[in-house]
Motif scaffolding. Structure first.
Motif, PDB file in Angstrom:
ATOM      1  N   THR A  97      31.139  -7.842  22.795  1.00  0.00           N
ATOM      2  CA  THR A  97      32.370  -7.755  23.577  1.00  0.00           C
ATOM      3  C   THR A  97      32.670  -6.305  23.912  1.00  0.00           C
ATOM      4  OG1 THR A  97      33.710  -7.747  21.568  1.00  0.00           O
ATOM      5  CG2 THR A  97      33.395  -9.865  22.647  1.00  0.00           C
ATOM      6  N   SER A  98      33.323  -6.141  25.045  1.00  0.00           N
ATOM      7  CA  SER A  98      33.673  -4.820  25.556  1.00  0.00           C
ATOM      8  C   SER A  98      35.087  -4.888  26.136  1.00  0.00           C
ATOM      9  CB  SER A  98      32.675  -4.435  26.659  1.00  0.00           C
ATOM     10  OG  SER A  98      33.117  -3.303  27.369  1.00  0.00           O
ATOM     11  N   PRO A  99      35.862  -3.814  26.024  1.00  0.00           N
ATOM     12  CA  PRO A  99      37.187  -3.813  26.639  1.00  0.00           C
ATOM     13  C   PRO A  99      37.129  -3.671  28.159  1.00  0.00           C
ATOM     14  CG  PRO A  99      36.789  -1.713  25.576  1.00  0.00           C
ATOM     15  CD  PRO A  99      35.622  -2.596  25.245  1.00  0.00           C
ATOM     16  N   THR A 100      35.952  -3.383  28.701  1.00  0.00           N
ATOM     17  CA  THR A 100      35.767  -3.278  30.152  1.00  0.00           C
ATOM     18  C   THR A 100      34.662  -4.244  30.579  1.00  0.00           C
ATOM     19  OG1 THR A 100      34.117  -1.518  29.973  1.00  0.00           O
ATOM     20  CG2 THR A 100      36.433  -0.832  30.135  1.00  0.00           C
ATOM     21  N   PRO A 101      34.587  -4.577  31.845  1.00  0.00           N
ATOM     22  CA  PRO A 101      33.538  -5.490  32.308  1.00  0.00           C
ATOM     23  C   PRO A 101      32.134  -4.938  32.049  1.00  0.00           C
ATOM     24  CG  PRO A 101      35.255  -5.294  33.956  1.00  0.00           C
ATOM     25  CD  PRO A 101      35.532  -4.242  32.917  1.00  0.00           C
ATOM     26  N   ASN A 120      35.443 -13.005  32.855  1.00  0.00           N
ATOM     27  CA  ASN A 120      35.960 -11.650  33.062  1.00  0.00           C
ATOM     28  C   ASN A 120      34.911 -10.572  32.757  1.00  0.00           C
ATOM     29  OD1 ASN A 120      35.893 -11.484  30.263  1.00  0.00           O
ATOM     30  ND2 ASN A 120      38.124 -11.357  30.023  1.00  0.00           N
ATOM     31  N   HIS A 121      33.701 -10.982  32.414  1.00  0.00           N
ATOM     32  CA  HIS A 121      32.551 -10.096  32.155  1.00  0.00           C
ATOM     33  C   HIS A 121      32.757  -9.181  30.945  1.00  0.00           C
ATOM     34  CE1 HIS A 121      30.170 -10.656  36.045  1.00  0.00           C
ATOM     35  NE2 HIS A 121      31.095 -11.596  35.998  1.00  0.00           N
ATOM     36  N   ARG A 122      33.648  -9.533  30.049  1.00  0.00           N
ATOM     37  CA  ARG A 122      33.904  -8.705  28.868  1.00  0.00           C
ATOM     38  C   ARG A 122      33.266  -9.255  27.599  1.00  0.00           C
ATOM     39  NH1 ARG A 122      39.831  -6.029  29.798  1.00  0.00           N
ATOM     40  NH2 ARG A 122      39.406  -5.405  31.931  1.00  0.00           N
ATOM     41  N   SER A 123      32.680 -10.428  27.669  1.00  0.00           N
ATOM     42  CA  SER A 123      31.943 -11.006  26.542  1.00  0.00           C
ATOM     43  C   SER A 123      30.561 -11.427  27.022  1.00  0.00           C
ATOM     44  CB  SER A 123      32.655 -12.235  25.974  1.00  0.00           C
ATOM     45  OG  SER A 123      33.880 -11.872  25.395  1.00  0.00           O
ATOM     46  N   THR A 141      28.325  -1.075  30.206  1.00  0.00           N
ATOM     47  CA  THR A 141      29.699  -1.315  29.769  1.00  0.00           C
ATOM     48  C   THR A 141      30.772  -0.730  30.669  1.00  0.00           C
ATOM     49  OG1 THR A 141      29.617   0.662  28.408  1.00  0.00           O
ATOM     50  CG2 THR A 141      29.008  -1.432  27.353  1.00  0.00           C
ATOM     51  N   ALA A 144      33.346   1.743  28.906  1.00  0.00           N
ATOM     52  CA  ALA A 144      34.081   1.291  27.715  1.00  0.00           C
ATOM     53  C   ALA A 144      34.059   2.379  26.650  1.00  0.00           C
ATOM     54  CB  ALA A 144      33.453   0.024  27.150  1.00  0.00           C
TER      55      ALA A 144
END
Length: 185
Positions: A97-101, A120-123, A141, A144
């Motif tokens: 997971t990332s806080p950004t796409p 949302n491309h964050r996972s 990332t 991120a």
């Protein structure tokens, strides 16, 4: 195949922030982008360093190396690979997971291997059926500050931290899940 679907469903159910996932590319693809190309800022971020423990490709990594997940970062982004000794079937699953796409490119996947991004491309959820060769995904990332790696499994068992290899030195995380931060130097 039902076991893979069950494992993937369990990983998705426990980790996806949204209910909808999109397939990154068809099985058997060797490389495919799941999103539009990076902006100039995002491309610059790919080249920027992360924590030393994840920098550089793992020394001597090849298909058939000690079984587990190998994660590293270099100037072209992050790389995740799985392999194991022998030619028996081993299924590796997990979530990043990332806080950004994120954007992904599939690497050496065969029929039955899956890498998907959340809506949302964050996972990023993956399930790789490995026969001792190399399966993986490259990901970006988009600037991120950190990424979190979780839900790592080999078959139906949790993957031990000593079977996760980070960066050129093949360092192990203290525990799973773990978070990697961008280098601020």
């Amino acid at each position: 195949m039902p076991v893979i679907r069950t494992l993937l469903a369990a990983v998705v159910a426990s980790a996806a922030a949204t209910a909808t996932l999109v397939l990154a590319a068809p099985a058997g693809a060797t490389a495919a982008s799941a999103a539009a190309g990076p902006s100039p800022t995002a491309a610059a971020c790919d080249r920027a360093g992360w924590a030393d423990r994840v920098q550089g490709a793992p020394a001597g990594f090849t298909g058939g190396a000690r079984g587990g997940d190998y994660l590293w970062h270099d100037s072209s982004g992050f790389h995740l690979r799985v392999t194991h000794r022998g030619d028996d079937r081993a299924v590796y699953t997990g979530v990043i997971t990332s806080p950004t796409p994120m954007r992904i490119n599939l690497v050496k996947l065969e029929r039955g291997d899956v890498a998907k991004l959340s809506a949302n491309h964050r996972s990023l959820v993956f399930a790789f059926v490995n026969y001792g060769h190399v399966d993986g995904v490259d990901f970006h990332t988009d600037c991120a500050a950190s990424i979190t790696i979780s839900h790592l499994n080999a078959g139906r068992s949790a993957l031990s931290p000593d079977r996760v290899y980070l960066g050129a030195t093949k360092a192990h995380p203290a525990r799973i899940p773990f978070t990697v931060h961008r280098d601020r130097h």
